[in-house]
Design a protein around this motif. Structure first.
Motif, PDB file in Angstrom:
ATOM      1  N   ALA A   1     -11.028  16.030  -3.194  1.00  0.00           N
ATOM      2  CA  ALA A   1     -10.397  16.644  -4.248  1.00  0.00           C
ATOM      3  C   ALA A   1      -9.884  15.971  -5.238  1.00  0.00           C
ATOM      4  O   ALA A   1      -9.945  16.250  -6.382  1.00  0.00           O
ATOM      5  CB  ALA A   1      -9.225  17.380  -3.611  1.00  0.00           C
ATOM      6  N   ILE A   2      -9.644  14.552  -4.940  1.00  0.00           N
ATOM      7  CA  ILE A   2      -9.181  13.812  -5.698  1.00  0.00           C
ATOM      8  C   ILE A   2     -10.179  13.248  -6.819  1.00  0.00           C
ATOM      9  O   ILE A   2     -10.036  13.245  -7.959  1.00  0.00           O
ATOM     10  CB  ILE A   2      -8.381  12.539  -5.162  1.00  0.00           C
ATOM     11  CG1 ILE A   2      -7.175  12.774  -4.729  1.00  0.00           C
ATOM     12  CG2 ILE A   2      -8.296  11.280  -6.080  1.00  0.00           C
ATOM     13  CD1 ILE A   2      -6.070  13.270  -5.799  1.00  0.00           C
ATOM     14  N   LEU A   3     -11.228  13.000  -6.297  1.00  0.00           N
ATOM     15  CA  LEU A   3     -12.608  12.477  -7.018  1.00  0.00           C
ATOM     16  C   LEU A   3     -12.870  13.851  -7.730  1.00  0.00           C
ATOM     17  O   LEU A   3     -13.219  13.602  -9.316  1.00  0.00           O
ATOM     18  CB  LEU A   3     -13.786  12.571  -6.014  1.00  0.00           C
ATOM     19  CG  LEU A   3     -13.762  11.134  -5.328  1.00  0.00           C
ATOM     20  CD1 LEU A   3     -14.765  11.092  -4.210  1.00  0.00           C
ATOM     21  CD2 LEU A   3     -13.731   9.983  -6.194  1.00  0.00           C
ATOM     22  N   VAL A   4     -12.825  15.019  -7.756  1.00  0.00           N
ATOM     23  CA  VAL A   4     -12.945  16.112  -8.750  1.00  0.00           C
ATOM     24  C   VAL A   4     -12.030  16.022  -9.713  1.00  0.00           C
ATOM     25  O   VAL A   4     -12.269  16.328 -11.061  1.00  0.00           O
ATOM     26  CB  VAL A   4     -12.976  17.393  -7.839  1.00  0.00           C
ATOM     27  CG1 VAL A   4     -13.032  18.830  -8.808  1.00  0.00           C
ATOM     28  CG2 VAL A   4     -14.067  17.741  -6.782  1.00  0.00           C
ATOM     29  N   ARG A   5     -10.580  15.806  -9.419  1.00  0.00           N
ATOM     30  CA  ARG A   5      -9.704  15.989 -10.455  1.00  0.00           C
ATOM     31  C   ARG A   5      -9.829  14.766 -11.336  1.00  0.00           C
ATOM     32  O   ARG A   5      -9.702  14.830 -12.529  1.00  0.00           O
ATOM     33  CB  ARG A   5      -8.241  15.572  -9.884  1.00  0.00           C
ATOM     34  CG  ARG A   5      -7.643  16.810  -8.986  1.00  0.00           C
ATOM     35  CD  ARG A   5      -6.368  16.791  -8.777  1.00  0.00           C
ATOM     36  NE  ARG A   5      -5.198  16.298  -9.513  1.00  0.00           N
ATOM     37  CZ  ARG A   5      -4.115  16.012  -9.430  1.00  0.00           C
ATOM     38  NH1 ARG A   5      -3.760  15.808  -8.187  1.00  0.00           N
ATOM     39  NH2 ARG A   5      -3.260  15.914 -10.456  1.00  0.00           N
ATOM     40  N   LEU A   6     -10.437  13.509 -10.855  1.00  0.00           N
ATOM     41  CA  LEU A   6     -10.849  12.238 -11.646  1.00  0.00           C
ATOM     42  C   LEU A   6     -11.894  12.716 -12.590  1.00  0.00           C
ATOM     43  O   LEU A   6     -11.809  12.513 -13.803  1.00  0.00           O
ATOM     44  CB  LEU A   6     -11.008  11.070 -10.961  1.00  0.00           C
ATOM     45  CG  LEU A   6     -10.076  10.434 -10.069  1.00  0.00           C
ATOM     46  CD1 LEU A   6     -10.523   9.405  -9.143  1.00  0.00           C
ATOM     47  CD2 LEU A   6      -8.894   9.819 -11.022  1.00  0.00           C
ATOM     48  N   ARG A   7     -12.782  13.383 -12.159  1.00  0.00           N
ATOM     49  CA  ARG A   7     -13.966  13.802 -12.937  1.00  0.00           C
ATOM     50  C   ARG A   7     -13.566  14.663 -14.079  1.00  0.00           C
ATOM     51  O   ARG A   7     -14.245  14.496 -15.065  1.00  0.00           O
ATOM     52  CB  ARG A   7     -15.007  14.337 -12.179  1.00  0.00           C
ATOM     53  CG  ARG A   7     -16.344  14.657 -12.831  1.00  0.00           C
ATOM     54  CD  ARG A   7     -17.675  14.989 -12.163  1.00  0.00           C
ATOM     55  NE  ARG A   7     -18.754  15.128 -12.543  1.00  0.00           N
ATOM     56  CZ  ARG A   7     -19.665  14.113 -13.044  1.00  0.00           C
ATOM     57  NH1 ARG A   7     -19.123  12.764 -12.647  1.00  0.00           N
ATOM     58  NH2 ARG A   7     -20.647  14.495 -13.750  1.00  0.00           N
TER      59      ARG A   7
END
Length: 283
Positions: free
Chosen positions: A205-211
């Motif tokens: 989920a954090i990787l999605v937010r970063l992207r």
């Protein structure tokens, strides 16, 4: 600056950035006389001849480094060093302060070290710190080709991201967005499958937010990457910068809560241990 090797490296970077942005540089040295004042309310006073000698030495130091077309002013300040730097930055409406993380000077000069950390906490403009291990100033036209931006989704880190995106657009070939989970892996039992799955979902989920933080057009002119790491935030930021061969780390000056990046103490630790310049942004 204190005319040490460390502050000389900081001057090199300041001159490089000034040439890049067609800006002026003020080389500012603070002289602190380490003797008791005449009274409790007075400060030790330097004679005009002493001040002139310091000014001449600073001018020679700068002239030996500044290119012929550079716009460089020199100025000597006197008194408590942090206060003097803050005041000078306010009066100049400085866009950026460039400092070495420590220095060595004569007995009348304040050693840059803890001063840098106090400046980071108290000034409102961005501060670029240059560690002793920083590489020589790049000779290429785009100096910061690999930029690492530490993100904990706090207002400070998102403000830092704005600067990172601008620099990446102007100079960078690679921008890495890093989020650190301050999880204690040693306390996680080996067969705690449920906790591991929850953490994997959280990481995804954090990787999605970063992207989502980087606009779509950024990826057209920059290799934008997202990373997560687990451990002590400052250690992971420094490790990631080394792994990505970052030319610059960009961070906010404080964080959101204890479980996130702690961009207060974390920033100071990164500044102390980084081997590349660190740009700190306050909100």
């Amino acid at each position: 600056m204190d005319r040490s090797e460390t502050s000389a490296r900081a001057l090199d970077y300041a001159l490089m950035l000034a040439g890049w942005y067609r800006a002026a540089v003020t080389a500012f040295e603070v002289i602190w006389v380490n003797v008791p004042p005449v009274s409790a309310t007075s400060q030790p006073v330097l004679s005009p001849k002493q001040l002139e000698a310091f000014a001449d030495d600073l001018q020679r130091f700068v002239d030996a480094k500044a290119p012929a077309d550079a716009v460089v002013h020199t100025k000597i300040g006197h008194g408590p060093v942090v206060r003097a730097i803050r005041q000078e930055a306010r009066e100049l409406h400085a866009d950026l302060i460039v400092m070495g993380t420590h220095g060595q000077g004569g007995f009348e000069r304040f050693l840059l070290g803890s001063v840098t950390e106090k400046i980071l906490r108290t000034v409102t403009c961005p501060v670029l710190t240059i560690p002793p291990a920083a590489p020589d100033v790049p000779t290429v036209s785009t100096p910061f080709q690999s930029i690492l931006c530490a993100i904990d989704f706090s207002p400070a880190s998102l403000r830092a991201l704005e600067y990172a995106l601008l620099l990446a657009e102007e100079s960078g070939k690679r921008l890495t967005l890093l989020h650190v989970f301050d999880w204690d892996e040693d306390r996680l039992v080996h067969d705690d499958r449920a906790t591991r799955e929850i953490r994997q979902e959280h990481r995804a989920a954090i990787l999605v937010r970063l992207r989502a933080l980087a606009p779509a057009d950024v990826r057209e002119w920059c290799d934008c990457r997202e990373m997560t790491a687990i451990g002590r935030p400052h250690e992971q930021v420094v490790l990631a910068a080394a792994g990505e061969k970052a030319d610059l780390i960009v961070m906010g000056a404080h964080g959101r809560r204890a479980s996130t990046l702690l961009l207060g103490s974390t920033t100071n630790q990164v500044v102390r241990h980084a081997t590349c310049p660190v740009l700190t942004i306050r909100t």
